[in-house]
Motif scaffolding. Structure first.
Motif, mmCIF file in Angstrom:
data_model
loop_
_atom_site.group_PDB
_atom_site.id
_atom_site.type_symbol
_atom_site.label_atom_id
_atom_site.label_comp_id
_atom_site.label_asym_id
_atom_site.label_seq_id
_atom_site.Cartn_x
_atom_site.Cartn_y
_atom_site.Cartn_z
ATOM 1 N N THR A 193 0.531 -1.220 -0.132
ATOM 2 C CA THR A 193 0.052 0.037 -0.032
ATOM 3 C C THR A 193 0.819 1.204 -0.022
ATOM 4 O O THR A 193 0.417 2.519 -0.249
ATOM 5 C CB THR A 193 -1.094 -0.026 1.264
ATOM 6 N N GLU A 194 2.275 1.218 0.584
ATOM 7 C CA GLU A 194 3.002 2.351 0.713
ATOM 8 C C GLU A 194 2.337 3.346 1.692
ATOM 9 O O GLU A 194 2.529 4.591 1.814
ATOM 10 C CB GLU A 194 3.009 2.985 -0.819
ATOM 11 N N PHE A 195 1.539 2.731 2.742
ATOM 12 C CA PHE A 195 1.077 3.543 3.767
ATOM 13 C C PHE A 195 2.120 3.730 4.777
ATOM 14 O O PHE A 195 3.146 3.353 5.103
ATOM 15 C CB PHE A 195 -0.160 2.859 4.229
ATOM 16 N N ASN A 196 1.715 4.928 5.603
ATOM 17 C CA ASN A 196 2.331 5.431 6.557
ATOM 18 C C ASN A 196 1.871 4.696 8.036
ATOM 19 O O ASN A 196 0.757 4.642 8.117
ATOM 20 C CB ASN A 196 2.059 6.995 6.937
ATOM 21 N N PRO A 197 2.932 3.828 8.562
ATOM 22 C CA PRO A 197 2.596 3.066 9.712
ATOM 23 C C PRO A 197 1.956 3.831 10.980
ATOM 24 O O PRO A 197 1.442 3.267 11.960
ATOM 25 C CB PRO A 197 3.769 2.478 10.199
ATOM 26 N N GLU A 198 2.226 5.081 10.909
ATOM 27 C CA GLU A 198 1.628 6.179 12.026
ATOM 28 C C GLU A 198 0.401 6.588 11.955
ATOM 29 O O GLU A 198 -0.165 7.187 12.877
ATOM 30 C CB GLU A 198 2.717 7.032 12.224
ATOM 31 N N LYS A 199 -0.402 6.392 10.763
ATOM 32 C CA LYS A 199 -1.683 6.955 10.448
ATOM 33 C C LYS A 199 -2.603 5.450 10.374
ATOM 34 O O LYS A 199 -2.244 4.545 9.939
ATOM 35 C CB LYS A 199 -1.776 7.567 9.258
ATOM 36 N N PRO A 200 -3.824 5.711 11.039
ATOM 37 C CA PRO A 200 -4.667 4.543 11.194
ATOM 38 C C PRO A 200 -5.170 4.103 9.855
ATOM 39 O O PRO A 200 -5.309 5.171 8.862
ATOM 40 C CB PRO A 200 -5.899 5.042 12.015
ATOM 41 N N ILE A 201 -5.398 2.808 9.412
ATOM 42 C CA ILE A 201 -5.753 2.297 8.349
ATOM 43 C C ILE A 201 -7.005 1.784 8.469
ATOM 44 O O ILE A 201 -7.442 0.922 9.407
ATOM 45 C CB ILE A 201 -4.676 1.346 7.808
ATOM 46 N N MET A 202 -8.174 2.181 7.289
ATOM 47 C CA MET A 202 -9.486 1.456 7.317
ATOM 48 C C MET A 202 -9.639 0.478 6.075
ATOM 49 O O MET A 202 -9.196 1.095 5.166
ATOM 50 C CB MET A 202 -10.429 2.780 7.144
ATOM 51 N N LEU A 203 -9.930 -0.684 6.380
ATOM 52 C CA LEU A 203 -10.264 -1.954 5.257
ATOM 53 C C LEU A 203 -11.696 -1.684 4.977
ATOM 54 O O LEU A 203 -12.437 -2.002 5.694
ATOM 55 C CB LEU A 203 -9.820 -2.945 5.746
ATOM 56 N N ILE A 204 -12.020 -1.345 3.544
ATOM 57 C CA ILE A 204 -13.491 -1.206 3.311
ATOM 58 C C ILE A 204 -13.560 -2.277 2.014
ATOM 59 O O ILE A 204 -13.056 -2.330 1.229
ATOM 60 C CB ILE A 204 -13.701 0.193 2.695
ATOM 61 N N MET A 205 -14.676 -3.142 2.297
ATOM 62 C CA MET A 205 -14.928 -4.231 1.388
ATOM 63 C C MET A 205 -16.596 -4.675 1.149
ATOM 64 O O MET A 205 -17.307 -4.584 2.277
ATOM 65 C CB MET A 205 -14.146 -5.217 1.657
ATOM 66 N N GLY A 206 -16.922 -4.711 0.191
ATOM 67 C CA GLY A 206 -18.491 -4.886 -0.194
ATOM 68 C C GLY A 206 -18.503 -6.284 -0.825
ATOM 69 O O GLY A 206 -19.526 -6.450 -1.384
ATOM 70 N N GLY B 240 -18.563 -6.162 -5.086
ATOM 71 C CA GLY B 240 -18.402 -4.901 -4.667
ATOM 72 C C GLY B 240 -19.978 -4.412 -4.174
ATOM 73 O O GLY B 240 -20.981 -5.264 -4.381
ATOM 74 N N SER B 241 -20.329 -3.363 -3.489
ATOM 75 C CA SER B 241 -21.482 -2.810 -3.025
ATOM 76 C C SER B 241 -21.557 -1.463 -3.661
ATOM 77 O O SER B 241 -20.783 -0.357 -2.953
ATOM 78 C CB SER B 241 -21.336 -2.809 -1.474
ATOM 79 N N LYS B 242 -22.620 -1.296 -4.313
ATOM 80 C CA LYS B 242 -22.668 0.115 -5.090
ATOM 81 C C LYS B 242 -22.983 1.138 -4.137
ATOM 82 O O LYS B 242 -22.446 2.424 -4.060
ATOM 83 C CB LYS B 242 -23.840 0.104 -5.737
ATOM 84 N N ALA B 243 -23.755 0.909 -2.729
ATOM 85 C CA ALA B 243 -24.015 1.879 -1.850
ATOM 86 C C ALA B 243 -22.668 2.332 -1.095
ATOM 87 O O ALA B 243 -22.501 3.605 -0.697
ATOM 88 C CB ALA B 243 -24.988 1.628 -0.994
ATOM 89 N N ILE B 244 -21.948 1.242 -0.614
ATOM 90 C CA ILE B 244 -20.887 1.448 0.165
ATOM 91 C C ILE B 244 -19.858 2.259 -0.813
ATOM 92 O O ILE B 244 -19.110 3.395 -0.498
ATOM 93 C CB ILE B 244 -20.092 0.185 0.717
ATOM 94 N N ASN B 245 -19.336 1.649 -2.131
ATOM 95 C CA ASN B 245 -18.729 2.354 -2.875
ATOM 96 C C ASN B 245 -18.933 3.859 -3.312
ATOM 97 O O ASN B 245 -18.047 4.778 -3.211
ATOM 98 C CB ASN B 245 -18.584 1.635 -4.055
ATOM 99 N N GLN B 246 -20.308 4.331 -3.344
ATOM 100 C CA GLN B 246 -20.570 5.507 -3.480
ATOM 101 C C GLN B 246 -20.277 6.267 -2.261
ATOM 102 O O GLN B 246 -19.979 7.497 -2.552
ATOM 103 C CB GLN B 246 -22.170 5.612 -3.962
ATOM 104 N N PHE B 247 -20.521 5.987 -1.285
ATOM 105 C CA PHE B 247 -20.424 6.537 0.044
ATOM 106 C C PHE B 247 -18.930 6.853 0.034
ATOM 107 O O PHE B 247 -18.501 7.900 0.487
ATOM 108 C CB PHE B 247 -20.864 5.821 1.239
ATOM 109 N N VAL B 248 -18.026 6.170 -0.246
ATOM 110 C CA VAL B 248 -16.513 6.423 0.055
ATOM 111 C C VAL B 248 -16.119 7.311 -0.960
ATOM 112 O O VAL B 248 -15.444 8.190 -0.310
ATOM 113 C CB VAL B 248 -15.557 4.911 -0.225
#
Length: 358
Positions: free
Chosen positions: A183-196, A200-208
């Motif tokens: 991901t090349e993410f920063n270990p110091e900042k929290p991470i959210m995993l979103i999955m549908g 996929g989920s149209k509603a969740i994808n649209q919200f994101v």
């Protein structure tokens, strides 16, 4: 292949949840010198998933089961009847020791055919309340295994047995180093995993996507958006889209601080076993029989998750739920650590085969 080799029939389809446990049982059956064969529909997702294995797959006719009055019920009744005869021919030729069913419309003709031939039938029910297919099939079952203890209230006491969730060891073998490299993410900042789910989920994808820039102020986001749903114009620093992951999933779970998604029983128990607090957005009643709503509310009662109904999904409700999780994170994880139960696929294989050896 040796015609005298021990065989079992696996069945179930319509959704990934109605297939996955069957797929997980296949290696254990081969390891015990038992040949699994699969009976499914002609076009269902089970055919796609099982085709990736080396086992034989047989098509049968299957009709949709409805809880409401429809002219289509009459048409599909004939498909179910034809499916029973299709399944009988296969079972008589393959001569399995037993049938193991995960539910879904296609499983009903197989179960009925098996009992007409006095072949033992074992059923697995993942949700709190049995689906219509398993409700029908349970009347003909030898044993019904369940994921939730509460499900025992809805089934015959002499047939039902609590197993708990399936334990997939590979999901607990993630490495933070690999997750951060992906991901090349920063270990110091929290991470959210979103999955549908796989589609996929149209509603969740649209919200994101509607709230992406605001969400990224507090979170880094891994978004499993489903096949065909990747949109390159949304690429941002701290945001990674994946249509679908398989081997990478354990590493992404490992680095995640919060999981957001639907509430299919297999997925939410996997997050529980990996001690990941959740925000669950169940499929609404307009799109399901209500099983995901029941699963989500059960997890909320147990203190494992926050729940947002799809009709209430907006930034305000989401932030409130995330804030409650963050303020109670240690207590949530402590409750998750206290969960006891579950089974490994190979243990279920041993149990099923030992029943037939007696």
């Amino acid at each position: 292949m040796d015609s005298k080799k021990r065989k079992v029939v696996l069945t179930g389809g319509g959704t990934v949840g109605h297939v996955m446990l069957n797929k997980l049982l296949i290696p254990g059956l081969f390891n015990r010198d038992v040949e699994p064969v699969y009976i499914g529909s002609k076009k269902g997702i089970e055919k796609e998933l099982i085709s990736a294995t080396s086992i034989k797959y047989f098509n049968i006719s299957s009709g949709k089961l409805r809880r409401y009055i429809s002219i289509e019920n009459g048409k599909d009744l004939f498909k179910v009847i034809k499916g029973i005869f299709d399944a009988r021919k296969i079972l008589k030729r393959e001569k399995p020791e037993f049938v193991f069913s995960k539910g879904g419309f296609v499983s009903v003709p197989v179960v009925l055919a098996a009992r007409s031939l006095n072949i033992p039938v074992y059923i697995h029910e993942s949700d709190i309340t049995p689906g219509l297919a398993n409700k029908i099939a349970s009347k003909f079952a030898t044993k019904i295994f369940v994921t939730f203890k509460k499900t025992l209230d809805y089934l015959p006491a002499d047939k039902a047995e609590y197993l708990g969730p399936v334990i997939r060891d590979e999901l607990s073998r993630g490495y933070s180093r690999i997750g951060y490299e992906m991901t090349e993410f920063n270990p110091e900042k929290p991470i959210m995993l979103i999955m549908g789910g796989s589609l996929g989920s149209k509603a969740i994808n649209q919200f994101v996507r509607d709230n992406l820039d605001t969400l990224l102020e507090e979170w880094q986001i891994i978004h499993l958006c489903g096949r065909g749903n990747h949109i390159s114009s949304f690429e941002r620093e701290g945001y990674r889209q994946y249509e679908f992951v398989k081997r990478e999933l354990p590493h992404l779970i490992k680095i995640s601080d919060l999981v957001v998604g639907r509430s299919g029983s297999n997925a939410i128990y996997e997050f529980l076993l990996n001690e990941k607090p959740m925000i669950l957005i169940p499929l609404p009643l307009s799109q399901s029989r209500g099983d995901q709503v029941e699963n989500a509310e059960y997890f909320k009662e147990k203190g494992y998750a926050e729940v947002i109904q799809e009709s209430d999904l907006d930034l305000s409700h989401f932030n409130q739920s995330a804030a409650r999780i963050e303020s109670n994170r240690s207590e949530i994880i402590a409750r998750m650590k206290g969960f006891e139960g579950g089974f490994k696929p190979e243990d279920l294989v041993d149990r099923l085969l030992s029943k037939e050896d007696k």
